[in-house]
Design a protein around this motif. Structure first.
Motif, PDB file in Angstrom:
ATOM      1  N   LEU A  92       1.016  -1.309   0.245  1.00 26.19           N
ATOM      2  CA  LEU A  92       0.070  -0.209  -0.172  1.00 26.19           C
ATOM      3  C   LEU A  92       0.862   1.847   0.042  1.00 26.19           C
ATOM      4  CD1 LEU A  92      -2.799  -0.503   2.185  1.00 26.19           C
ATOM      5  CD2 LEU A  92      -2.954  -0.840  -0.091  1.00 26.19           C
ATOM      6  N   PHE A  93       2.059   1.129   0.963  1.00 35.81           N
ATOM      7  CA  PHE A  93       2.772   2.184   0.690  1.00 35.81           C
ATOM      8  C   PHE A  93       3.747   2.303  -0.225  1.00 35.81           C
ATOM      9  CE2 PHE A  93       7.420   3.772   1.202  1.00 35.81           C
ATOM     10  CZ  PHE A  93       6.925   5.433   2.147  1.00 35.81           C
ATOM     11  N   ALA A  94       4.337   1.276  -1.283  1.00 33.53           N
ATOM     12  CA  ALA A  94       4.363   1.248  -2.297  1.00 33.53           C
ATOM     13  C   ALA A  94       2.637   2.447  -4.233  1.00 33.53           C
ATOM     14  CB  ALA A  94       4.797   0.635  -3.013  1.00 33.53           C
ATOM     15  N   ILE A  95       2.150   1.475  -3.463  1.00 35.92           N
ATOM     16  CA  ILE A  95       0.980   1.963  -4.528  1.00 35.92           C
ATOM     17  C   ILE A  95       0.566   3.673  -4.122  1.00 35.92           C
ATOM     18  CG2 ILE A  95      -1.983   1.655  -4.674  1.00 35.92           C
ATOM     19  CD1 ILE A  95      -1.311  -1.217  -4.195  1.00 35.92           C
ATOM     20  N   SER A  96       0.316   4.183  -2.432  1.00 39.46           N
ATOM     21  CA  SER A  96       0.392   5.256  -2.435  1.00 39.46           C
ATOM     22  C   SER A  96       1.426   6.382  -3.055  1.00 39.46           C
ATOM     23  CB  SER A  96       0.169   5.869  -0.757  1.00 39.46           C
ATOM     24  OG  SER A  96       1.834   5.052  -0.064  1.00 39.46           O
ATOM     25  N   ILE A  97       2.503   5.951  -3.577  1.00 38.70           N
ATOM     26  CA  ILE A  97       2.824   6.981  -3.820  1.00 38.70           C
ATOM     27  C   ILE A  97       3.930   6.369  -5.950  1.00 38.70           C
ATOM     28  CG2 ILE A  97       4.706   7.609  -1.711  1.00 38.70           C
ATOM     29  CD1 ILE A  97       6.936   5.635  -2.701  1.00 38.70           C
ATOM     30  N   TYR A 111      12.461   8.454  -0.921  1.00 39.05           N
ATOM     31  CA  TYR A 111      11.775   8.249   0.392  1.00 39.05           C
ATOM     32  C   TYR A 111      10.874   7.257  -0.272  1.00 39.05           C
ATOM     33  CZ  TYR A 111       7.185   9.624   2.023  1.00 39.05           C
ATOM     34  OH  TYR A 111       5.917   9.689   2.348  1.00 39.05           O
ATOM     35  N   PHE A 112      10.706   5.339  -0.765  1.00 43.49           N
ATOM     36  CA  PHE A 112       9.975   4.753  -0.948  1.00 43.49           C
ATOM     37  C   PHE A 112      11.030   4.166   0.300  1.00 43.49           C
ATOM     38  CE2 PHE A 112      10.379   0.330  -1.896  1.00 43.49           C
ATOM     39  CZ  PHE A 112       8.563   0.334  -1.999  1.00 43.49           C
ATOM     40  N   LEU A 119       8.517   3.054   8.242  1.00 47.88           N
ATOM     41  CA  LEU A 119       7.337   2.250   8.683  1.00 47.88           C
ATOM     42  C   LEU A 119       7.791   1.044   9.428  1.00 47.88           C
ATOM     43  CD1 LEU A 119       5.606   1.401   5.342  1.00 47.88           C
ATOM     44  CD2 LEU A 119       4.889   2.802   7.380  1.00 47.88           C
ATOM     45  N   ALA A 120       8.763   0.390   9.601  1.00 51.43           N
ATOM     46  CA  ALA A 120       9.483  -0.592  10.114  1.00 51.43           C
ATOM     47  C   ALA A 120       9.772  -0.330  11.727  1.00 51.43           C
ATOM     48  CB  ALA A 120      10.912  -1.434   9.675  1.00 51.43           C
ATOM     49  N   THR A 121      10.017   0.399  11.715  1.00 50.39           N
ATOM     50  CA  THR A 121      10.654   0.853  12.848  1.00 50.39           C
ATOM     51  C   THR A 121       9.270   1.808  13.825  1.00 50.39           C
ATOM     52  OG1 THR A 121      12.465   2.543  12.491  1.00 50.39           O
ATOM     53  CG2 THR A 121      11.618   3.154  14.197  1.00 50.39           C
ATOM     54  N   LEU A 122       8.384   2.136  13.070  1.00 53.25           N
ATOM     55  CA  LEU A 122       7.560   2.061  13.951  1.00 53.25           C
ATOM     56  C   LEU A 122       6.765   1.033  14.141  1.00 53.25           C
ATOM     57  CD1 LEU A 122       5.291   5.083  12.195  1.00 53.25           C
ATOM     58  CD2 LEU A 122       6.261   5.236  13.773  1.00 53.25           C
ATOM     59  N   ILE A 254       0.383   3.007  14.691  1.00 48.57           N
ATOM     60  CA  ILE A 254      -0.566   2.536  14.063  1.00 48.57           C
ATOM     61  C   ILE A 254      -1.440   3.151  13.435  1.00 48.57           C
ATOM     62  CG2 ILE A 254      -3.278   1.755  13.972  1.00 48.57           C
ATOM     63  CD1 ILE A 254      -0.630  -0.304  14.275  1.00 48.57           C
ATOM     64  N   SER A 255      -1.959   4.468  14.164  1.00 50.34           N
ATOM     65  CA  SER A 255      -3.065   5.889  13.507  1.00 50.34           C
ATOM     66  C   SER A 255      -2.314   6.169  13.110  1.00 50.34           C
ATOM     67  CB  SER A 255      -3.190   6.322  14.858  1.00 50.34           C
ATOM     68  OG  SER A 255      -3.739   6.179  15.524  1.00 50.34           O
ATOM     69  N   ASN A 256      -0.346   7.025  12.991  1.00 50.35           N
ATOM     70  CA  ASN A 256       0.515   7.139  12.202  1.00 50.35           C
ATOM     71  C   ASN A 256       0.531   6.573  10.782  1.00 50.35           C
ATOM     72  OD1 ASN A 256       3.852   7.854  10.842  1.00 50.35           O
ATOM     73  ND2 ASN A 256       2.197   9.740  11.240  1.00 50.35           N
ATOM     74  N   ILE A 257       0.520   4.602  10.561  1.00 51.28           N
ATOM     75  CA  ILE A 257       0.837   4.015   9.926  1.00 51.28           C
ATOM     76  C   ILE A 257      -0.632   5.138   8.497  1.00 51.28           C
ATOM     77  CG2 ILE A 257       0.558   1.888   8.957  1.00 51.28           C
ATOM     78  CD1 ILE A 257       2.748   1.276  10.943  1.00 51.28           C
ATOM     79  N   ILE A 258      -2.259   4.138   9.292  1.00 49.40           N
ATOM     80  CA  ILE A 258      -3.177   4.639   8.913  1.00 49.40           C
ATOM     81  C   ILE A 258      -3.186   6.174   8.101  1.00 49.40           C
ATOM     82  CG2 ILE A 258      -5.380   4.602   8.921  1.00 49.40           C
ATOM     83  CD1 ILE A 258      -5.234   2.660  10.971  1.00 49.40           C
ATOM     84  N   ILE A 259      -2.615   7.463   8.863  1.00 50.90           N
ATOM     85  CA  ILE A 259      -3.077   8.366   7.966  1.00 50.90           C
ATOM     86  C   ILE A 259      -1.786   8.664   6.964  1.00 50.90           C
ATOM     87  CG2 ILE A 259      -2.479  11.012   8.672  1.00 50.90           C
ATOM     88  CD1 ILE A 259      -4.519   9.466   9.892  1.00 50.90           C
ATOM     89  N   LEU A 260      -0.511   8.097   6.951  1.00 55.03           N
ATOM     90  CA  LEU A 260       0.711   8.554   6.213  1.00 55.03           C
ATOM     91  C   LEU A 260       0.060   7.357   5.049  1.00 55.03           C
ATOM     92  CD1 LEU A 260       3.695   9.177   5.454  1.00 55.03           C
ATOM     93  CD2 LEU A 260       4.279   6.856   6.305  1.00 55.03           C
ATOM     94  N   LEU A 261      -0.651   6.873   4.984  1.00 57.83           N
ATOM     95  CA  LEU A 261      -1.025   6.072   4.039  1.00 57.83           C
ATOM     96  C   LEU A 261      -2.125   7.223   3.159  1.00 57.83           C
ATOM     97  CD1 LEU A 261      -1.084   2.159   5.091  1.00 57.83           C
ATOM     98  CD2 LEU A 261       0.987   3.025   3.135  1.00 57.83           C
ATOM     99  N   ILE A 262      -3.148   6.865   3.639  1.00 56.35           N
ATOM    100  CA  ILE A 262      -3.896   8.182   3.504  1.00 56.35           C
ATOM    101  C   ILE A 262      -3.589   9.422   3.008  1.00 56.35           C
ATOM    102  CG2 ILE A 262      -6.347   8.710   3.709  1.00 56.35           C
ATOM    103  CD1 ILE A 262      -6.939   7.150   5.909  1.00 56.35           C
TER     104      ILE A 262
END
Length: 269
Positions: A92-97, A111-112, A119-122, A254-262
Motif C-alpha cells: 500500500l505504501f508503494a501504491i500510495s506514492i 523516499y520509498f 514503517l519498520a521502526t513504527l 498504528i494511527s500514523n501508519i494509517i494516516i501516512l498511507l491515506i
C-alpha cells in the motif's frame, strides 16, 4: 508494463512479509536485551533452533499447521497476521506514492526506501509498547538515525529550502532527551510521557505537521474507543490510567501508519 509492476508489487509484498517475520523476533528479543541479528531463531517452547524451512513467512505457518515442527506446540496466529499485515502495508505504501521502477524519480525511490525503514521502526515500537507499555529507546534511536540520513539527503541532493525546520526539531528532541536523562538519574526509571513526546517528534520529523496532527487526533479517538470497550467488557468497571496501562505508543504508531498511507494517496495523486 502492467506485468512488470505486478511483479514488483509481489516482490515488495514478499519483502514486507520478511520484515514482518523479523518484527516478531525483534519485539520478543529487544526488551530482553538479546541479539536480533546473529543469534538464530528458535522455538520459545522447546528451544529447538529453527531451519530455513521453518522460517519462510506465511508458507511455513500454513504448511506446519500453525505448530512447531519439533514440539508440536501451537504458534500464535498473530505471527501469521503480522507477516501478512506487513506485506500489505508495504504494498500500500508503494501504491500510495505511485512507485514505478521504470519512470519513478530518484526522490520517489529514496523516499520509498526510507519510508519502509520508517514503517519498520513504527511496527517494532508498536509491538513492544503493546506488550510492555514501553517505548524502546534503542529502536527509537535507530529511527532517528534513519531520519538523519534522509535529512542529509534532502539537504545535499534535493536542496530542501525547509531544512531549517529540522534544526528546531533536533533542538526539541535534545531538550526531551536531557529531561529524560535527568528523570532516569533521579528516579532510576524511564519517563513514559517523555518517551511518547520523543515518539511524537519522530513522527513529526518524517511526516510533517498536518499528518502528525491527524495522527494525534486519530490516536485520541482510538484510545477513547479502547477505553469504552474495556469498560463495557470489565465486570468491575475499573478506571484505566493513561500512561500506565494504555499502550499510547502503540496507538500512535498504528494511527500514523494509517494516516501516512491515506495522505500519500492524496499527495501523490
Amino acid at each position: 508494463m502492467a506485468a512488470i509492476e505486478l511483479i514488483v508489487y509481489i516482490a515488495i509484498f514478499c519483502i514486507g512479509t520478511l520484515f514482518g517475520s523479523f518484527f516478531t523476533l525483534a519485539v520478543y528479543r529487544i526488551p530482553l536485551k538479546r541479539d536480533i541479528t546473529h543469534e538464530r531463531s528458535f522455538c520459545p517452547n522447546c528451544n529447538h533452533k529453527l531451519t530455513f524451512l521453518d522460517l519462510i513467512p506465511i508458507f511455513s505457518y500454513i504448511c506446519l499447521g500453525g505448530k512447531c515442527r519439533y514440539c508440536k506446540q501451537k504458534i500464535r496466529p498473530r505471527y501469521l497476521l503480522l507477516e501478512i499485515l506487513s506485506g500489505v502495508v508495504f504494498v500500500l505504501f508503494a501504491i500510495s506514492i505511485k512507485l514505478n521502477v521504470l519512470d519513478s524519480s530518484l526522490s520517489t525511490i529514496v523516499y520509498f526506501v526510507f519510508g519502509l525503514l520508517y514503517l519498520a521502526t513504527l511496527f517494532i515500537i508498536a509491538g513492544i509498547d503493546k506488550e510492555k507499555i514501553k517505548v524502546e529507546k534503542s529502536v527509537l534511536l535507530f529511527g532517528y538515525i534513519v531520519e538523519a540520513l534522509y535529512i542529509v539527503y534532502l539537504y545535499i541532493v534535493e536542496k530542501d529550502p525547509n531544512i531549517y525546520r529540522y534544526v528546531i526539531y533536533l533542538a526539541i528532541i535534545g531538550i526531551l532527551v536531557v529531561l529524560d536523562t535527568m528523570i532516569l538519574r533521579r528516579k532510576a526509571k524511564n519517563s513514559y510521557p517523555i518517551d511518547i513526546a520523543l515518539l511524537c517528534m519522530f513522527i513529526l520529523t518524517f511526516t510533517y505537521s498536518g499528518v502528525s496532527i491527524l495522527t494525534i487526533l486519530m490516536t485520541l479517538l482510538m484510545i477513547a474507543f479502547y477505553i469504552i470497550i474495556q469498560k463495557m467488557n470489565s465486570k468491575k468497571n475499573r478506571t484505566v490510567k493513561i500512561g500506565e496501562k494504555l499502550p499510547i505508543g502503540f496507538f500512535l504508531c498504528i494511527s500514523n501508519i494509517i494516516i501516512l498511507l491515506i495522505s500519500n494517496f492524496y499527495i501523490f495523486r
